[in-house]
Design an enzyme around this catalytic site. Structure first.
Site, PDB file in Angstrom:
ATOM      1  N   HIS A 395       0.814  -1.224   0.000  1.00 36.39           N
ATOM      2  CA  HIS A 395       0.000   0.000   0.000  1.00 36.39           C
ATOM      3  C   HIS A 395       0.841   1.265   0.000  1.00 36.39           C
ATOM      4  CE1 HIS A 395      -3.329  -2.728   0.677  1.00 36.39           C
ATOM      5  NE2 HIS A 395      -3.960  -1.811  -0.024  1.00 36.39           N
ATOM      6  N   GLU A 637     -12.106  -9.917  -6.449  1.00 35.41           N
ATOM      7  CA  GLU A 637     -10.715 -10.080  -6.008  1.00 35.41           C
ATOM      8  C   GLU A 637     -10.395 -11.524  -5.652  1.00 35.41           C
ATOM      9  OE1 GLU A 637      -9.369  -6.219  -3.810  1.00 35.41           O
ATOM     10  OE2 GLU A 637     -11.203  -6.916  -2.874  1.00 35.41           O
ATOM     11  N   ASP A 661      -5.257  -8.070  -5.655  1.00 34.25           N
ATOM     12  CA  ASP A 661      -5.617  -9.226  -4.844  1.00 34.25           C
ATOM     13  C   ASP A 661      -5.979 -10.436  -5.696  1.00 34.25           C
ATOM     14  OD1 ASP A 661      -5.281  -8.659  -2.105  1.00 34.25           O
ATOM     15  OD2 ASP A 661      -6.932  -7.230  -2.213  1.00 34.25           O
ATOM     16  N   CYS A 708      -9.549  -1.960 -11.282  1.00 32.90           N
ATOM     17  CA  CYS A 708      -8.905  -0.911 -10.482  1.00 32.90           C
ATOM     18  C   CYS A 708      -7.597  -1.381  -9.846  1.00 32.90           C
ATOM     19  CB  CYS A 708      -9.858  -0.393  -9.418  1.00 32.90           C
ATOM     20  SG  CYS A 708     -10.366  -1.642  -8.237  1.00 32.90           S
TER      21      CYS A 708
HETATM   22  C1  PEP Z   1      -6.905  -4.707  -5.630  1.00 32.11           C
HETATM   23  O1  PEP Z   1      -6.831  -5.648  -4.836  1.00 32.11           O
HETATM   24  O2  PEP Z   1      -6.623  -4.792  -6.834  1.00 32.11           O
HETATM   25  C2  PEP Z   1      -7.325  -3.380  -5.162  1.00 32.11           C
HETATM   26  C3  PEP Z   1      -7.530  -2.410  -6.011  1.00 32.11           C
HETATM   27  O3  PEP Z   1      -7.440  -3.206  -3.815  1.00 32.11           O
HETATM   28  P1  PEP Z   1      -6.210  -2.987  -2.798  1.00 32.11           P
HETATM   29  O4  PEP Z   1      -4.970  -2.804  -3.615  1.00 32.11           O
HETATM   30  O5  PEP Z   1      -6.542  -1.778  -1.999  1.00 32.11           O
HETATM   31  O6  PEP Z   1      -6.225  -4.235  -2.007  1.00 32.11           O
HETATM   32 MG    MG Z   2      -7.762  -5.477  -2.885  1.00 34.15          MG
END
Ligand code: PEP
Ligand code: MG
Length: 780
Positions: A395, A637, A661, A708
């Protein structure tokens, strides 16, 4: 040669050359293998590779099939012959009758038989020619555009291994140089006399090149600031026993430091989050200025207790007192007290939080960077980041990209090489970190920075244009955001809304759970940041690698397979209810959609929808308004969500694929674990077929599907994903212009052809080679 055969030559040969490169550790051996392979595949009598010397004027024959082996090593000037012409004009030279060409020259040294046809393709390192791949035939032969294109692709591959070999060579030389100096210093200490080389210019003797993963593009050159995370045990060791007056003086200095820091934090939180968030620091300030609090500590010091211990004792007493309070609001203040105590102790130990120490622009160097570290940093002064741990999908990496800070993670041995006075180059594009770079490296990076800035300016020109393909297909490019300050970055790069708002960041930067009012203020700011455009607010996604300091999380053996995300929200329903209420209250401020992470099936979705209806009823009873048309979306995911996509899409208004994910769960590969980095592969056929399946399920239901994950940030991936049927992407804002530029240069037809080819392939390696070739072909 028929068209198909030309293409076949390119693709098959390309894959074989990739394999050769992977197997080989020696440049000469690889070049020899390549000339043999290419000569065979092209049915040519001669295939040779010439490399340009440092002087930029001399070509040296490095490998050949067909010319005398003794001629390897011979040189020629670029002003002579057809090979030199390819370098001089920086382009392909092709002729079916070489001796008739005005630049033809017969090189006796090569003992070449008279050849008629000649094809010379130069290859480049960035913009500089570094060599030529030459193919010659005894017969007169016209090289077709397909053959020329295939040979150009091969030449491009050669350029990458030559550049790598040169880099490795320079690193090896540097290491030899270092070993030489180390031995010399040792000798001198034992009474020897210095050798000439050591007395000479020693500049750069300490320079080191390290590699990691480029996680946020761009370059930075500058001084470092080393971020330390210390544990309580270490603090206890730092306890001092000094005369009382000295301890008192130290305490007052530390208190003042903590006070100034708190005023700063209040201001900063107000800027990047909201005034409501900043209020928490105001209450900290009141405690730091409270006479009773200060009096208790000074009394203990007067009694002979050390300043550090006195602060800890008083703070512990306050924490215990607050924890016993009836009022839940006051009870929560115990965490604030701990935070205040830690800040004073940090100041006592001579440590201040990173942002306070950044008086000028710095490159942050750390073992690991946590999202909360980045959240409180002085972003304006952080010009680059280098860490030992972490990778692209952490993150903190996502945040660095959103903030546009060049960063390299996963650099082994970094902290051993970097000292407080080091100067460092961070190359977020290639993943290189240079510690104490010598003048040559620095100059090169200044030049690269210039080119990078120029490219950024070009991209800015297309900021307000639509992401539409040459054949008229429009895709939406939205931003992934986490902090309020990301809104500005998102606008700067032309985002058409927020595809993913990660609500956990405002939770992470606080010291207790934000109330629904506080949350509503933040969410409303995000909605108002994009008036009239969609904003997808995702419910809390903590657990895994995202923890809240004030929410004790049980130790789990497999946190990513554990109590995280929606599972946690459903088990702690009050957290979810408060958040849903906050989003509803904020929803009147814009075009709000609600998105649910880590969903495995319809049961969860139905339960969430039930809770949402109850929260709506409660708000109506309280006379609170909310938007009537909030769209609901599920994040895909988990493999379970892929398999159940047809069922899930019926329950909601849209699907959003979270590939960060999805890749991790499909391939059973922790997204943050460098040991399994090579297995975490977006091009694995299972991942790509999953995306296709989700896109098809949404299309069949007449509902939108977007993506995303970080995957959409690469132009070639966006092309592939369009071909798989997606028309909306949410990505780190700084990646939007590059993706838009790519979309505007291609056709949907080509994207679909590429996707069709990729879906027919069985190996991730072949898919990668094919996409790399396509990327070059399209100039992406
Ligand atoms: C993902 O898992 O692709 C996502 C966009 O969520 P995060 O990266 O916040 O887990
Ligand atoms: Mg995610």
């Amino acid at each position: 040669m028929p068209e198909e055969a030309g293409e076949q030559l390119g693709l098959r040969t390309l894959e074989d050359i990739s394999a050769l490169i992977l197997q080989s550790h020696d440049l000469q051996e690889t070049l020899d293998n390549i000339v043999n392979l290419v000569a065979k595949r092209m049915s040519s009598e001669v295939c040779s590779i010439y490399l340009l010397e440092e002087d930029g004027e001399t070509l040296r024959l490095h490998a050949t099939r067909g010319l005398s082996r003794l001629s390897v090593g011979i040189t020629m000037k670029i002003s002579e012959g057809l090979t030199g012409l390819a370098v001089e004009q920086r382009g392909v030279v092709a002729t079916d009758n070489a001796p008739l060409h005005p630049r033809y020259k017969y090189f006796r040294k090569t003992k070449e038989e008279k050849v008629l046809s000649f094809l010379g393709v130069p290859f480049f390192e960035r913009d500089r020619p570094i060599g030529v791949l030459v193919i010659q035939n005894r017969e007169s032969r016209t090289f077709t555009p397909q053959e020329i294109s295939a040979v150009s692709t091969i030449a491009w591959q050669i350029s990458s291994i030559v550049s790598n070999a040169k880099l490795l060579d320079s690193i090896r030389k540097k290491e030899e140089e270092r070993a030489f100096y180390a031995a010399e210093v040792d000798r001198l200490r034992k009474g020897g006399t210095p050798k000439e080389a050591v007395r000479g210019n020693r500049k750069g003797a300490g320079s080191t090149a390290l590699t990691g993963i480029g996680i946020s593009p761009g370059f930075a050159l500058g001084k470092v600031s080393i971020l330390h995370h210390r544990g309580p045990a270490e603090e206890a060791v730092l306890e001092r026993a000094r005369p009382r007056a000295e301890e008192l003086n130290l305490f007052h200095q530390a208190l003042e430091k903590a006070r100034i820091q708190t005023i700063y934090m209040e201001k900063r939180m107000g800027e990047i989050l909201s005034e409501a968030d900043a209020a928490i620091f105001h209450s900290h300030l009141m405690i730091l200025e409270d006479r009773g609090f200060i009096g208790k500590i000074t009394a203990l010091i007067e009694e002979g207790v050390g300043a550090h211990r006195a602060v800890s004792q008083v703070v512990e007493a306050y924490v215990a007192a607050f924890a016993r309070m009836e009022d839940p609001y006051l009870r929560e203040r115990s965490a604030d007290m701990e935070d205040i105590g830690r800040r004073i102790c940090d100041a006592l130990n001579g440590h201040s939080r990173q942002k306070e120490r950044l008086r000028d622009e710095r490159i942050i160097v750390a073992r690991e960077l946590l999202p909360s570290d980045l959240a409180i940093m002085d972003h304006g002064k952080v010009i680059g980041i280098a860490t030992e741990k972490g990778n692209r999908n952490a993150h903190a990496a996502i945040m660095a990209r959103a903030l546009g800070i060049p960063a390299v993670f996963g650099v082994e041995g970094l902290l051993k090489r970097v000292g407080v006075r080091s100067e460092v180059v961070v190359d977020g594009n290639s993943g290189c970190v240079y510690v104490n770079p010598d003048q040559g490296v620095k100059q090169e990076y200044v030049r690269l920075q210039g080119e990078f800035d120029q490219k950024q300016r070009e991209l800015e020109e297309i900021r307000d244009l639509p992401a539409r393909t040459l054949d008229g297909c429009t895709v939406s490019l939205l931003a992934n955001i986490g902090l309020l300050s990301d809104l500005r970055v998102a606008h700067l790069h032309g985002a058409e809304g927020v595809g993913l708002y990660r609500t956990e960041f405002p939770f992470m930067t606080r010291s207790s759970f934000p109330t629904r009012q506080v949350q509503a203020v933040v969410y409303r700011k995000v909605l108002e940041g994009f008036p009239g455009l969609p904003v997808n607010i995702r419910t809390l996604d903590i657990g895994g690698d995202k923890e809240l300091s004030y929410f004790p999380h049980p130790r789990e053996d497999n946190p990513f397979l554990g109590w995280r995300s929606m599972r946690l929200s459903l088990d702690r329903e009050e957290i979810l209810r408060e958040q849903l209420a906050a989003v509803l209250i904020a929803s009147v401020g814009g075009r709000c959609n609600l998105m649910f992470p880590m969903i495995s099936g319809v049961d969860e979705v139905r339960r969430i929808k039930g809770i949402l209806e109850q929260v709506k009823e409660d708000l109506l009873r309280e006379g609170k308004a909310f938007a009537p048309d909030i769209g609901l979306g599920v994040m895909v995911e988990l493999p379970a969500a892929v398999l159940g996509a047809e069922m899930l899409v019926k329950e909601v208004d849209y699907l959003s694929i979270g590939t960060n994910d999805l890749i991790q769960y499909t391939l059973a590969c922790d997204r943050n674990n460098p040991l399994v980095r090579k297995w975490y592969d977006p091009y694995h056929p299972a991942v790509l077929h999953s995306i296709k399946k989700v896109a098809d399920a949404a299309t069949a239901a007449g509902k939108p599907a977007s993506l995303c994950g970080e995957m959409a940030g690469e132009p070639i991936n966006a092309l592939l994903l369009m071909g798989l049927g997606l028309r909306s992407f949410s990505l780190s804002a700084p990646s939007i212009p590059r993706v838009k530029e790519a979309v505007r240069r291609i056709t949907l037809e080509k994207a679909q052809l590429v996707a069709e080819r990729v879906l027919a392939m069985e190996s991730a390696q072949s898919i990668r080679s094919f996409l790399e070739a396509t990327q070059r072909e399209l100039g992406l």
